[in-house]
Design a protein around this motif. Sequence first.
Motif, PDB file in Angstrom:
ATOM      1  N   LYS A  81       0.830  -1.205   0.000  1.00  0.00           N
ATOM      2  CA  LYS A  81       0.000   0.000   0.000  1.00  0.00           C
ATOM      3  C   LYS A  81       0.867   1.259   0.000  1.00  0.00           C
ATOM      4  N   ILE A  82       2.030   1.181   0.640  1.00  0.00           N
ATOM      5  CA  ILE A  82       2.949   2.317   0.611  1.00  0.00           C
ATOM      6  C   ILE A  82       3.465   2.527  -0.800  1.00  0.00           C
ATOM      7  N   GLY A  83       3.756   1.428  -1.498  1.00  0.00           N
ATOM      8  CA  GLY A  83       4.192   1.526  -2.891  1.00  0.00           C
ATOM      9  C   GLY A  83       3.110   2.108  -3.776  1.00  0.00           C
ATOM     10  N   GLN A  84       1.873   1.773  -3.488  1.00  0.00           N
ATOM     11  CA  GLN A  84       0.745   2.319  -4.239  1.00  0.00           C
ATOM     12  C   GLN A  84       0.657   3.825  -4.052  1.00  0.00           C
ATOM     13  N   GLN A  85       0.863   4.282  -2.829  1.00  0.00           N
ATOM     14  CA  GLN A  85       0.860   5.720  -2.558  1.00  0.00           C
ATOM     15  C   GLN A  85       2.015   6.420  -3.284  1.00  0.00           C
ATOM     16  N   TYR A  86       3.161   5.778  -3.323  1.00  0.00           N
ATOM     17  CA  TYR A  86       4.332   6.387  -3.974  1.00  0.00           C
ATOM     18  C   TYR A  86       4.156   6.424  -5.488  1.00  0.00           C
ATOM     19  N   LEU A  87       3.541   5.390  -6.061  1.00  0.00           N
ATOM     20  CA  LEU A  87       3.276   5.382  -7.504  1.00  0.00           C
ATOM     21  C   LEU A  87       2.364   6.541  -7.878  1.00  0.00           C
TER      22      LEU A  87
ATOM     23  N   GLU B 131       8.966  -9.210   0.584  1.00  0.00           N
ATOM     24  CA  GLU B 131       9.123  -8.309   1.723  1.00  0.00           C
ATOM     25  C   GLU B 131       8.024  -7.245   1.727  1.00  0.00           C
ATOM     26  N   LEU B 132       7.798  -6.640   0.577  1.00  0.00           N
ATOM     27  CA  LEU B 132       6.807  -5.569   0.481  1.00  0.00           C
ATOM     28  C   LEU B 132       5.385  -6.068   0.687  1.00  0.00           C
ATOM     29  N   TYR B 133       5.170  -7.352   0.419  1.00  0.00           N
ATOM     30  CA  TYR B 133       3.830  -7.915   0.624  1.00  0.00           C
ATOM     31  C   TYR B 133       3.401  -7.812   2.087  1.00  0.00           C
ATOM     32  N   LYS B 134       4.368  -7.740   2.990  1.00  0.00           N
ATOM     33  CA  LYS B 134       4.069  -7.608   4.409  1.00  0.00           C
ATOM     34  C   LYS B 134       3.386  -6.272   4.715  1.00  0.00           C
ATOM     35  N   LEU B 135       3.453  -5.350   3.760  1.00  0.00           N
ATOM     36  CA  LEU B 135       2.808  -4.042   3.914  1.00  0.00           C
ATOM     37  C   LEU B 135       1.622  -3.898   2.962  1.00  0.00           C
ATOM     38  N   SER B 136       0.983  -5.021   2.649  1.00  0.00           N
ATOM     39  CA  SER B 136      -0.149  -4.998   1.717  1.00  0.00           C
ATOM     40  C   SER B 136      -1.491  -4.783   2.409  1.00  0.00           C
ATOM     41  N   SER B 137      -1.484  -4.778   3.735  1.00  0.00           N
ATOM     42  CA  SER B 137      -2.724  -4.538   4.471  1.00  0.00           C
ATOM     43  C   SER B 137      -3.161  -3.083   4.310  1.00  0.00           C
ATOM     44  N   ASN B 138      -4.462  -2.839   4.320  1.00  0.00           N
ATOM     45  CA  ASN B 138      -4.975  -1.471   4.213  1.00  0.00           C
ATOM     46  C   ASN B 138      -4.500  -0.587   5.363  1.00  0.00           C
ATOM     47  N   LYS B 139      -4.123  -1.207   6.475  1.00  0.00           N
ATOM     48  CA  LYS B 139      -3.625  -0.442   7.615  1.00  0.00           C
ATOM     49  C   LYS B 139      -2.328   0.288   7.282  1.00  0.00           C
ATOM     50  N   ALA B 140      -1.585  -0.221   6.292  1.00  0.00           N
ATOM     51  CA  ALA B 140      -0.320   0.406   5.910  1.00  0.00           C
ATOM     52  C   ALA B 140      -0.528   1.783   5.296  1.00  0.00           C
ATOM     53  N   TYR B 141      -1.734   2.068   4.810  1.00  0.00           N
ATOM     54  CA  TYR B 141      -2.032   3.407   4.295  1.00  0.00           C
ATOM     55  C   TYR B 141      -1.787   4.473   5.358  1.00  0.00           C
TER      56      TYR B 141
END
Length: 282
Positions: free
Chosen positions: A91-97, A133-143
């Motif tokens: 989700k962090i990567g999604q925000q950065y994209l 590794e990044l999949y560990k931050l795939s939860s919506n809470k990571a937003y």
Amino acid sequence: MNWILAFILILIVMYLIAIQLEKRTNKIARKTLLEIWGKPKNEKYFDFNLIDQFYKNHESQKEIFQTISDHTWNDLDLDDIFKFLDRTTSKIGQQYLYYKLRTITSVSDLKRFGKLTETFKSNQSLRIQSQVELYKLSSNKAYYLEEIFRSQSVEKSNKIWLFCFLSIAAISSIILSFFNPTWFLLLIPIFFINLVFHYKNKSSIQYYLNGVGQLATSYRVAKNLSASKEIKSFYKDFIFLKNVRSILSKIKFIEWEKKLVDITVRIVPGKTVLGCQVKRFK
């Protein structure tokens, strides 16, 4: 004494389950990531109120030459373009994209980013390892990780002393119950008092709790990624990891509390093991 041994045994068993769970999750994630590489996401709903938070908090940085305004973005229906282009894992990567699509930076920065992209494209092993590794931050809470650093602070409650007292009383009653089970009854009124405060304050601090819960995970992910020579060559300054580490000691209790609640076993979906809900890996 038997209570203490039983409690320690339960903690050991839960720790071993967590390790096996992580290994199994990583194995399935690796296989899944290989299968879906380059394919559009199946998600139908994109919460742009959360996705655009990184962009909103960084759109005024000095190194940015120009940004795409909201008016232009909406006129060109670039939300739909983003949905098609989005193949991010976290989700962090999604925000950065989203941030990268709406900002124009220097030529040197774009070239460096392009070289990093080519590195992942040509090195499948590095790409899969990084994605796991990044999949560990795939939860919506990571937003909400972005929120705990950039948004306005929640005002400090004048009942902090009461919360501390209730916590100390709860811990004390548990310890004393090993010597006299009657003390365990003290947990009942403490539990209901905490329940009232919990639901009263939940709406105002929930996004902070979500962000704090992801901070330790993001630290471990960043530390593992920075161990790669290929990635490290593109990012020379990792001093921020030391700063985050100094914060983690203050939120260690929250991290462990969430771990005990969130440990899930995916071997028998729909069942419960050690009081933890069982979920299927998706």
